[in-house]
Design a protein around this motif. Structure first.
Motif, PDB file in Angstrom:
ATOM      1  N   GLU A  87      -5.102 -39.584   1.919  1.00  0.00           N
ATOM      2  CA  GLU A  87      -6.336 -38.863   2.622  1.00  0.00           C
ATOM      3  C   GLU A  87      -6.681 -40.756   3.741  1.00  0.00           C
ATOM      4  N   PHE A  88      -7.367 -39.639   4.969  1.00  0.00           N
ATOM      5  CA  PHE A  88      -7.514 -40.476   5.984  1.00  0.00           C
ATOM      6  C   PHE A  88      -9.847 -39.441   6.534  1.00  0.00           C
ATOM      7  N   GLU A  89     -10.299 -40.805   7.361  1.00  0.00           N
ATOM      8  CA  GLU A  89     -11.028 -39.821   7.387  1.00  0.00           C
ATOM      9  C   GLU A  89     -10.856 -39.090   8.320  1.00  0.00           C
ATOM     10  N   ASP A 148     -10.661 -40.528  12.184  1.00  0.00           N
ATOM     11  CA  ASP A 148      -9.561 -40.550  12.113  1.00  0.00           C
ATOM     12  C   ASP A 148      -8.370 -39.118  12.817  1.00  0.00           C
ATOM     13  N   GLU A 208     -18.487 -34.736   9.493  1.00  0.00           N
ATOM     14  CA  GLU A 208     -17.754 -35.205   8.408  1.00  0.00           C
ATOM     15  C   GLU A 208     -18.281 -33.595   7.392  1.00  0.00           C
ATOM     16  N   SER A 218     -12.484 -42.664  16.134  1.00  0.00           N
ATOM     17  CA  SER A 218     -12.306 -42.879  14.476  1.00  0.00           C
ATOM     18  C   SER A 218     -13.145 -44.079  14.727  1.00  0.00           C
ATOM     19  N   LYS A 226     -12.993 -36.845   4.281  1.00  0.00           N
ATOM     20  CA  LYS A 226     -11.565 -37.444   4.392  1.00  0.00           C
ATOM     21  C   LYS A 226     -10.994 -35.848   3.743  1.00  0.00           C
ATOM     22  N   ARG A 227      -9.976 -36.550   4.374  1.00  0.00           N
ATOM     23  CA  ARG A 227      -8.543 -35.040   4.448  1.00  0.00           C
ATOM     24  C   ARG A 227      -7.423 -35.598   4.470  1.00  0.00           C
ATOM     25  N   LYS A 228      -6.689 -34.819   3.098  1.00  0.00           N
ATOM     26  CA  LYS A 228      -5.236 -35.285   2.713  1.00  0.00           C
ATOM     27  C   LYS A 228      -4.472 -34.918   4.126  1.00  0.00           C
TER      28      LYS A 228
END
Length: 145
Positions: free
Chosen positions: A7-9, A12, A87, A23, A93-95
């Motif tokens: 997972e990333f913000e 990003d 957001e 980011s 976040k997303r995978k």
């Protein structure tokens, strides 16, 4: 193989998909996401060099982010407000999966290939996207061919 999914913000991810550094972690966020996608650490100049490939992979995984438009943000508070709204709309976040076919060249050869495209020589127009944001001297994968 390390974890294929992580997972990333959203900031990003949107940094690569929109071409604007969004980011909250700045360049560090781009380095971590770029390294995950590529499956190996990328030097700063390689982030710009492979930005089109990284963007394509992220949009393949998250096609809805292709329509995101970033307004001209004039200060940190405006950016924070916009990012909070993004957001709410797209998730905090997303995978992200590692790219299965990501290939890089030798970092030194990449750097040398980029030198021929430098705007300091007066023969390159400014680029859009991450490349334009980080600096016009960043090249693209096409320079290696």
């Amino acid at each position: 193989m390390k974890n294929a999914d992580r997972e990333f913000e959203i900031g990003d991810i949107l940094s690569f998909t929109t071409g604007k550094i969004l980011s909250r972690r700045g360049m560090s966020g781009l380095h971590v996401l770029g390294a995950h996608l590529a499956g190996l650490s990328l030097m700063t100049h390689e982030l710009g060099f492979y930005s089109d490939k990284l963007r394509e992979e992220l949009l393949r995984q998250h096609p809805d982010l292709g329509a995101v438009k970033v307004p001209d943000v004039c200060d940190t508070q405006d950016l924070e407000t916009w990012l909070s709204e993004a957001e709410s709309r797209y998730g905090v976040k997303r995978k992200v999966s590692m790219a299965s076919d990501f290939r890089t060249g030798n970092p030194l050869e990449t750097f040398i290939a980029m030198q021929g495209r430098s705007s300091r020589h007066g023969n390159e127009k400014p680029r859009d996207g991450i490349q334009g944001t980080i600096g016009a001297a960043l090249g693209s994968e096409e320079d290696l061919n």
